[in-house]
Write an enzyme that holds these catalytic residues in place. Structure first.
Site, PDB file in Angstrom:
ATOM      1  N   CYS A 179       0.806  -1.222   0.000  1.00 58.01           N
ATOM      2  CA  CYS A 179       0.000   0.000   0.000  1.00 58.01           C
ATOM      3  C   CYS A 179       0.840   1.273   0.000  1.00 58.01           C
ATOM      4  CB  CYS A 179      -0.941   0.013   1.204  1.00 58.01           C
ATOM      5  SG  CYS A 179      -0.081   0.149   2.770  1.00 58.01           S
TER       6      CYS A 179
ATOM      7  N   ASP B  55       2.526   2.550   2.602  1.00 58.65           N
ATOM      8  CA  ASP B  55       2.647   3.201   3.907  1.00 58.65           C
ATOM      9  C   ASP B  55       4.055   3.016   4.453  1.00 58.65           C
ATOM     10  OD1 ASP B  55      -0.035   3.797   3.746  1.00 58.65           O
ATOM     11  OD2 ASP B  55      -0.680   2.320   5.207  1.00 58.65           O
TER      12      ASP B  55
ATOM     13  N   CYS C 186      -2.097   6.404   4.891  1.00 59.42           N
ATOM     14  CA  CYS C 186      -3.513   6.733   5.033  1.00 59.42           C
ATOM     15  C   CYS C 186      -3.842   7.151   6.470  1.00 59.42           C
ATOM     16  CB  CYS C 186      -4.363   5.531   4.626  1.00 59.42           C
ATOM     17  SG  CYS C 186      -4.152   4.110   5.725  1.00 59.42           S
TER      18      CYS C 186
ATOM     19  N   CYS D 231      -2.192  -1.559   8.849  1.00 52.80           N
ATOM     20  CA  CYS D 231      -1.726  -0.323   9.485  1.00 52.80           C
ATOM     21  C   CYS D 231      -1.348  -0.575  10.947  1.00 52.80           C
ATOM     22  CB  CYS D 231      -2.803   0.752   9.406  1.00 52.80           C
ATOM     23  SG  CYS D 231      -3.234   1.210   7.715  1.00 52.80           S
TER      24      CYS D 231
END
Length: 172
Positions: free
Chosen positions: A66, A68, A93, A136
């Site tokens: 993603c 991150d 995000c 996350c």
């Protein structure tokens, strides 16, 4: 054409293309839990420490899927082994930023071994992250572990050079 169709789906335009003065927020459901929104809008402990400071442990982790990237740093009291402060910088995000913010809040005031027991599932539960955002909270857990590992590596390297000058001073 695609823009008009998406506006119609969102309720922002009529069939004839006329705009409707309705904010998107009122139409779209909220996707994030209020805890995520709180930590995203008011992130705690944003910033960084000097990575060369021997009392600082730095964990830098990323999720290639993603994009991150999370940097979490801990400042440790060398005498007590307690984490006295924490900072983070995250590119990602809202869930990644919120997970970082929560992680820094939770590690402060705890012993080094105690923070290793913080699990991503606890962070995810606190933030009510949906399954698609669990990575996350995994990043936050990995960042904590990496910061502790970095601090311990610095400490083990730092004790050997410091011991030599003390011995020399004792011999003199």
């Amino acid at each position: 054409m695609l823009r008009l169709a998406s506006k119609r789906v969102l309720g922002l335009a009529t069939r004839d293309g006329q705009s409707v003065s309705r904010p998107a927020q009122a139409v779209l459901p909220r996707f994030y839990h209020e805890n995520v929104i709180d930590h995203y809008n008011n992130p705690r402990n944003v910033g960084s420490f000097d990575k060369n400071d021997p009392t600082i442990g730095t964990g830098l982790v990323g999720a290639p899927a993603c994009g991150d990237v999370m940097k979490l740093q801990i400042k440790v009291d060398e005498k007590s082994g307690q984490i006295v402060d924490a900072r983070f910088k995250t590119f990602g995000c809202g869930s990644a930023i919120a997970s970082s913010s929560v992680a820094t809040e939770w590690v402060k005031g705890k012993q080094m071994q105690e923070v290793l027991t913080i699990k991503n599932t606890e962070i995810a539960k606190h933030l009510s992250l949906p399954p698609v955002k669990l990575h996350c909270s995994m990043l936050a857990e990995d960042a904590i572990k990496a910061a502790v590992k970095d601090y311990e590596a610095k400490r083990s390297k730092g004790t050997i050079p410091e011991a030599a000058p003390v011995e020399k001073a004792a011999d003199a």
